[in-house]
Motif scaffolding. Structure first.
Motif, short mmCIF file in Angstrom:
data_model
loop_
_atom_site.label_atom_id
_atom_site.label_comp_id
_atom_site.label_asym_id
_atom_site.label_seq_id
_atom_site.Cartn_x
_atom_site.Cartn_y
_atom_site.Cartn_z
N GLU A 120 9.74 8.61 13.04
CA GLU A 120 9.92 8.64 11.59
C GLU A 120 10.29 7.25 11.07
N ALA A 121 11.16 6.57 11.80
CA ALA A 121 11.57 5.22 11.41
C ALA A 121 10.38 4.27 11.42
N ARG A 123 7.22 5.10 10.98
CA ARG A 123 6.36 5.42 9.84
C ARG A 123 6.93 4.85 8.54
N ASP A 124 8.25 4.81 8.44
CA ASP A 124 8.88 4.29 7.23
C ASP A 124 8.64 2.79 7.04
N SER A 127 6.14 1.68 4.49
CA SER A 127 6.47 1.92 3.08
C SER A 127 7.51 0.92 2.56
N THR A 128 8.21 0.23 3.45
CA THR A 128 9.24 -0.72 3.01
C THR A 128 8.82 -2.17 3.20
N SER A 226 16.99 -4.56 7.32
CA SER A 226 16.78 -3.16 6.90
C SER A 226 17.05 -2.94 5.43
N SER A 244 14.97 1.67 8.12
CA SER A 244 14.84 3.05 8.58
C SER A 244 15.88 3.88 7.86
N ARG A 245 15.82 5.18 8.05
CA ARG A 245 16.80 6.05 7.40
C ARG A 245 18.16 5.99 8.08
N SER A 256 16.64 1.47 13.74
CA SER A 256 16.35 0.26 12.97
C SER A 256 15.89 -0.86 13.88
#
Length: 295
Positions: A120-121, A123-124, A127-128, A226, A244-245, A256
């Motif tokens: 998930e990190a 994939r993020d 987007s960032t 981050s 990352s989240r 991260s």
């Protein structure tokens, strides 16, 4: 009877960090304007503060980062990171390892959830991360006479790995483990050089100091971090935000670091593609040396 160290603080005088929010509420009416703004921002959403950088909280409060630091110190804390830890403990969040992992999970279940979190990190990242900035960073690195990669704590291994890999494709790159040496090396750079910093929070004093030293001698500065808003992103030429989240109070930001490693790997491959002849020759020599260490 045991001897008492007169220099040691009495137990009753040690600040109680377990009820930091209650103390802020109690003192709120007596705060001056700057401190009151910080207090209002903290009390408005304490859980959100855990995920902010010092620059984020300062922006929300309409104050300077230095005001946030002084606010924390008046609470008996060393700084903003301590405030986040204290709030996390008070909210009961300090027992959390990963939000989807429970105490009943076995090792294989933990592994599966950690892998899902890491995926998930990754994939993020898309987007960032700003593609134009990534292209700019690769170009500046490609044109650099020397590259100094800086990072401390959990970011240090990433910095050292990236410098080593740049060396294997024929680039002049260094990453010193000692923060003081990093600072000195940054000041010895020149306008044709690049200082690349790796920092999860972007709020590490030593890393920011090294970048500021590089800027002083007009070297190009790049950050892999981050958070879009931090003391580090405020001073670099190009900020690569691969968040990352997992941007909370946790000391070890593993997801991260995996995201940052992927960005560094992409830059390494891109640089190798831009210098095929030099990279091929250097990699061949590297392979020969490493073969001497294999049985």
């Amino acid at each position: 009877m045991a001897a008492v160290d007169p220099a040691a603080p009495a137990e009753s005088h040690r600040p109680d960090h377990r009820q930091v929010l209650a103390r802020i509420r109690a003192e709120q009416p007596r705060y001056q304007r700057g401190d009151r703004r910080v207090a209002d921002a903290v009390l408005a959403n304490p859980a959100a503060v855990i995920h902010l950088t010092i620059s984020d909280l300062a922006a929300e409060a309409g104050t300077a980062s230095s005001t946030v630091v002084r606010f924390c110190q008046r609470l008996g804390l060393r700084g903003f990171h301590d405030l986040k830890l204290a709030i996390a403990r008070e909210l009961g969040a300090d027992t959390v390892v990963e939000p989807r992992i429970g105490s009943a999970d076995g090792p294989m279940e933990v592994l599966a959830k950690i892998i899902a979190s890491d995926a998930e990190a990754l994939r993020d990242v898309t987007s960032t991360l700003d593609g134009v900035r990534l292209e700019t960073a690769v170009t500046r690195l490609h044109e650099a006479s020397r590259v100094l990669v800086v990072g401390v704590g959990t970011s240090a291994p990433l910095a050292q790995d990236f410098a080593y890999r740049l060396m294997t494709i024929g680039m002049h790159a260094d990453a010193y483990p000692d923060a003081h040496v990093q600072h000195v090396a940054a000041r010895l750079l020149g306008p044709s050089d690049v200082c690349l910093a790796v920092s999860h929070t972007g709020s590490t004093r030593e890393t920011v100091a090294a970048v500021e030293a590089a800027r002083h001698v007009r070297a190009t500065t790049i950050a892999v971090t981050s958070f879009a808003r931090s003391p580090l992103t405020a001073v670099v030429d190009t900020a690569l935000v691969a968040g990352s989240r997992e941007t909370s109070f946790r000391i070890e930001a593993m997801a991260s670091r995996i995201a940052h490693l992927s960005v560094l790997d992409a830059m390494f491959v891109s640089l190798a593609l831009r210098r095929p002849a030099a990279a091929s020759a250097a990699l061949e020599l590297t392979g020969g040396v490493l073969a001497e260490h294999r049985f």
